[in-house]
Design a protein around this motif. Structure first.
Motif, PDB file in Angstrom:
ATOM      1  N   GLU A  85      30.678 -13.787  47.414  1.00 31.00           N
ATOM      2  CA  GLU A  85      31.333 -15.090  47.605  1.00 31.00           C
ATOM      3  C   GLU A  85      30.586 -15.911  48.660  1.00 31.00           C
ATOM      4  N   LYS A  86      30.221 -15.263  49.746  1.00 29.07           N
ATOM      5  CA  LYS A  86      29.519 -15.944  50.839  1.00 29.07           C
ATOM      6  C   LYS A  86      28.147 -16.417  50.381  1.00 29.07           C
ATOM      7  N   PHE A  87      27.442 -15.583  49.630  1.00 28.51           N
ATOM      8  CA  PHE A  87      26.109 -15.921  49.132  1.00 28.51           C
ATOM      9  C   PHE A  87      26.186 -17.083  48.138  1.00 28.51           C
ATOM     10  N   THR A  88      27.176 -17.040  47.275  1.00 27.86           N
ATOM     11  CA  THR A  88      27.369 -18.102  46.296  1.00 27.86           C
ATOM     12  C   THR A  88      27.691 -19.429  46.975  1.00 27.86           C
ATOM     13  N   ALA A  89      28.440 -19.366  48.050  1.00 34.62           N
ATOM     14  CA  ALA A  89      28.859 -20.581  48.760  1.00 34.62           C
ATOM     15  C   ALA A  89      27.680 -21.365  49.332  1.00 34.62           C
ATOM     16  N   VAL A  90      26.564 -20.674  49.575  1.00 34.78           N
ATOM     17  CA  VAL A  90      25.379 -21.352  50.111  1.00 34.78           C
ATOM     18  C   VAL A  90      24.327 -21.583  49.019  1.00 34.78           C
ATOM     19  N   GLY A  91      24.759 -21.459  47.749  1.00 34.92           N
ATOM     20  CA  GLY A  91      23.868 -21.768  46.630  1.00 34.92           C
ATOM     21  C   GLY A  91      23.101 -20.608  46.060  1.00 34.92           C
ATOM     22  N   GLY A  92      23.399 -19.390  46.500  1.00 33.84           N
ATOM     23  CA  GLY A  92      22.678 -18.220  46.003  1.00 33.84           C
ATOM     24  C   GLY A  92      23.272 -17.664  44.718  1.00 33.84           C
ATOM     25  N   THR A  93      22.490 -16.865  44.020  1.00 28.45           N
ATOM     26  CA  THR A  93      22.950 -16.196  42.796  1.00 28.45           C
ATOM     27  C   THR A  93      22.760 -14.699  42.942  1.00 28.45           C
ATOM     28  N   PHE A  94      23.823 -13.948  42.738  1.00 27.86           N
ATOM     29  CA  PHE A  94      23.753 -12.488  42.758  1.00 27.86           C
ATOM     30  C   PHE A  94      23.823 -11.963  41.340  1.00 27.86           C
ATOM     31  N   THR A  95      23.028 -10.939  41.033  1.00 27.26           N
ATOM     32  CA  THR A  95      23.098 -10.330  39.711  1.00 27.26           C
ATOM     33  C   THR A  95      23.030  -8.814  39.801  1.00 27.26           C
ATOM     34  N   PRO A  96      24.050  -8.121  39.283  1.00 20.97           N
ATOM     35  CA  PRO A  96      23.883  -6.688  39.082  1.00 20.97           C
ATOM     36  C   PRO A  96      22.851  -6.495  37.977  1.00 20.97           C
ATOM     37  N   ALA A  97      21.988  -5.512  38.128  1.00 20.61           N
ATOM     38  CA  ALA A  97      20.951  -5.233  37.123  1.00 20.61           C
ATOM     39  C   ALA A  97      21.073  -3.765  36.763  1.00 20.61           C
ATOM     40  N   SER A  98      21.635  -3.495  35.607  1.00 22.08           N
ATOM     41  CA  SER A  98      22.057  -2.139  35.298  1.00 22.08           C
ATOM     42  C   SER A  98      21.753  -1.743  33.866  1.00 22.08           C
ATOM     43  N   GLY A  99      21.782  -0.444  33.623  1.00 20.79           N
ATOM     44  CA  GLY A  99      21.685   0.059  32.266  1.00 20.79           C
ATOM     45  C   GLY A  99      23.017  -0.022  31.550  1.00 20.79           C
ATOM     46  N   ARG A 100      24.066  -0.371  32.285  1.00 19.29           N
ATOM     47  CA  ARG A 100      25.395  -0.478  31.692  1.00 19.29           C
ATOM     48  C   ARG A 100      25.478  -1.666  30.732  1.00 19.29           C
ATOM     49  N   GLN A 101      26.509  -1.637  29.886  1.00 23.34           N
ATOM     50  CA  GLN A 101      26.705  -2.698  28.905  1.00 23.34           C
ATOM     51  C   GLN A 101      27.343  -3.921  29.565  1.00 23.34           C
ATOM     52  N   LEU A 102      27.184  -5.067  28.906  1.00 22.29           N
ATOM     53  CA  LEU A 102      27.729  -6.315  29.424  1.00 22.29           C
ATOM     54  C   LEU A 102      29.248  -6.277  29.609  1.00 22.29           C
ATOM     55  N   PRO A 103      30.042  -5.819  28.616  1.00 21.75           N
ATOM     56  CA  PRO A 103      31.493  -5.785  28.826  1.00 21.75           C
ATOM     57  C   PRO A 103      31.900  -4.943  30.036  1.00 21.75           C
ATOM     58  N   ASN A 104      31.206  -3.826  30.258  1.00 21.47           N
ATOM     59  CA  ASN A 104      31.501  -2.962  31.394  1.00 21.47           C
ATOM     60  C   ASN A 104      31.225  -3.679  32.710  1.00 21.47           C
ATOM     61  N   LEU A 105      30.116  -4.399  32.773  1.00 19.56           N
ATOM     62  CA  LEU A 105      29.739  -5.096  33.997  1.00 19.56           C
ATOM     63  C   LEU A 105      30.647  -6.284  34.272  1.00 19.56           C
ATOM     64  N   LYS A 106      31.062  -6.983  33.229  1.00 17.67           N
ATOM     65  CA  LYS A 106      32.024  -8.067  33.404  1.00 17.67           C
ATOM     66  C   LYS A 106      33.324  -7.533  34.004  1.00 17.67           C
ATOM     67  N   LYS A 107      33.771  -6.400  33.531  1.00 20.20           N
ATOM     68  CA  LYS A 107      34.997  -5.786  34.025  1.00 20.20           C
ATOM     69  C   LYS A 107      34.830  -5.335  35.468  1.00 20.20           C
ATOM     70  N   LEU A 108      33.702  -4.716  35.754  1.00 21.72           N
ATOM     71  CA  LEU A 108      33.442  -4.195  37.103  1.00 21.72           C
ATOM     72  C   LEU A 108      33.385  -5.309  38.133  1.00 21.72           C
ATOM     73  N   PHE A 109      32.810  -6.458  37.750  1.00 17.60           N
ATOM     74  CA  PHE A 109      32.648  -7.580  38.671  1.00 17.60           C
ATOM     75  C   PHE A 109      33.643  -8.709  38.382  1.00 17.60           C
ATOM     76  N   ALA A 110      34.783  -8.366  37.790  1.00 17.73           N
ATOM     77  CA  ALA A 110      35.769  -9.366  37.385  1.00 17.73           C
ATOM     78  C   ALA A 110      36.157 -10.355  38.492  1.00 17.73           C
ATOM     79  N   PRO A 111      36.342  -9.923  39.736  1.00 20.80           N
ATOM     80  CA  PRO A 111      36.756 -10.877  40.776  1.00 20.80           C
ATOM     81  C   PRO A 111      35.740 -11.987  41.049  1.00 20.80           C
ATOM     82  N   VAL A 112      34.469 -11.750  40.704  1.00 20.37           N
ATOM     83  CA  VAL A 112      33.434 -12.759  40.973  1.00 20.37           C
ATOM     84  C   VAL A 112      32.632 -13.083  39.725  1.00 20.37           C
ATOM     85  N   CYS A 113      33.160 -12.735  38.558  1.00 21.18           N
ATOM     86  CA  CYS A 113      32.393 -12.864  37.318  1.00 21.18           C
ATOM     87  C   CYS A 113      31.955 -14.298  37.034  1.00 21.18           C
ATOM     88  N   ASP A 114      32.744 -15.267  37.489  1.00 25.08           N
ATOM     89  CA  ASP A 114      32.395 -16.668  37.245  1.00 25.08           C
ATOM     90  C   ASP A 114      31.321 -17.176  38.202  1.00 25.08           C
TER      91      ASP A 114
END
Length: 261
Positions: free
Chosen positions: A29-58
């Motif tokens: 949240e703090k990084f996004t507030a200053v214009g940054g972009t965070f990305t998990p980079a994983s072998g996991r599937q997209l639906p799983n990662l969306k669920k895992l990062f649901a609080p900040v998915c947007d």
């Protein structure tokens, strides 16, 4: 100034418990507030990662399937599927080795066909969206597959990781975990996915930091101007990258994120 941060999950951001560190989302949240972009980079599937990062998915981007696709703000901005004929050929070879079990990884769902209880249990724990089918080869003809994920009943580095690379020509075979490996097109990796995301958000190499722990993170770390490996990382990766932080058990990524953000 760092504008983009990419981090592997298992063995890197996530501790051995697999529980997300409580400071992760506030830092994003703090990084996004200053214009940054965070990305998990994983072998996991997209639906799983969306669920895992649901609080900040947007607020985040997602690199899924070990670089097979990149998702940002509700759409897939990059995809690198494996041709159907290569999928079918690889499945036949995989079927010729005892003790390994394939999963067909598509953007929205993971398909499997084996009934072995421990394998089914592992699939259901590993994927948020999964479906049992009678034939993966037939399923591949009707769905766009990013890769084949292979579960090994033995340590992958000691079994399928030794056998499959020499048998599956023309495709990339990469160990992605203790008992998993991926089969995909040669240029499907987290590095090419990160490069696509950097271009999409307008970020240079020097404005990007990345974190990893295994060889499937190597290309991503090379693409980043500020690569870091955890103390628990695979020895060869540590040797090649050199910039070491504390282990995932000690929340090394979180501590480095605090410094960066």
């Amino acid at each position: 100034m760092i504008k983009l941060i990419a981090s592997d999950l298992d063995g890197t951001l996530l501790p051995p418990t697999k529980i997300m560190p409580e400071e992760t989302f506030p830092l994003i949240e703090k990084f996004t507030a200053v214009g940054g972009t965070f990305t998990p980079a994983s072998g996991r599937q997209l639906p799983n990662l969306k669920k895992l990062f649901a609080p900040v998915c947007d607020k985040i981007a997602i690199i899924a399937e070990n670089g097979g696709l990149v998702w940002h703000k509700g759409e897939i901005i990059y995809s690198n599927p494996t041709p159907t004929e290569d999928i079918v050929r690889a499945l036949e070879i995989i079927r010729g080795i005892d003790g390994i079990y394939p999963v067909l990884s598509c953007a929205d769902c993971a398909f499997y066909e084996d009934d072995l209880p421990i394998f089914v249990e592992t699939v259901k724990k590993s994927y948020s969206s999964e479906c049992k089918v009678t034939s993966l080869a037939e399923t591949a003809k009707n769905h766009t597959a990013l890769k084949i994920s292979v579960w090994d009943s033995r340590p992958a580095a000691e079994h399928a990781g030794l056998l499959l690379p020499q048998r599956i020509e023309g495709l990339r075979v990469m160990i992605s975990g203790f008992d998993w490996l991926d089969v995909s097109v040669k240029n499907a990796n987290k590095g090419n996915a990160l490069k696509a995301l950097m271009e999409h958000v307008g970020c240079t190499r020097e404005e990007c930091a990345a974190f990893g722990d295994h060889m499937n993170d190597y290309e991503m770390l090379c693409e980043s101007g500020h690569p870091f490996v955890t103390a628990n990382a695979y020895p060869l990766l540590k040797e090649k990258i050199g910039t070491e932080i504390a282990s995932n058990r000690e929340n090394g990524v979180i501590e480095k994120l605090k410094e960066i953000i």
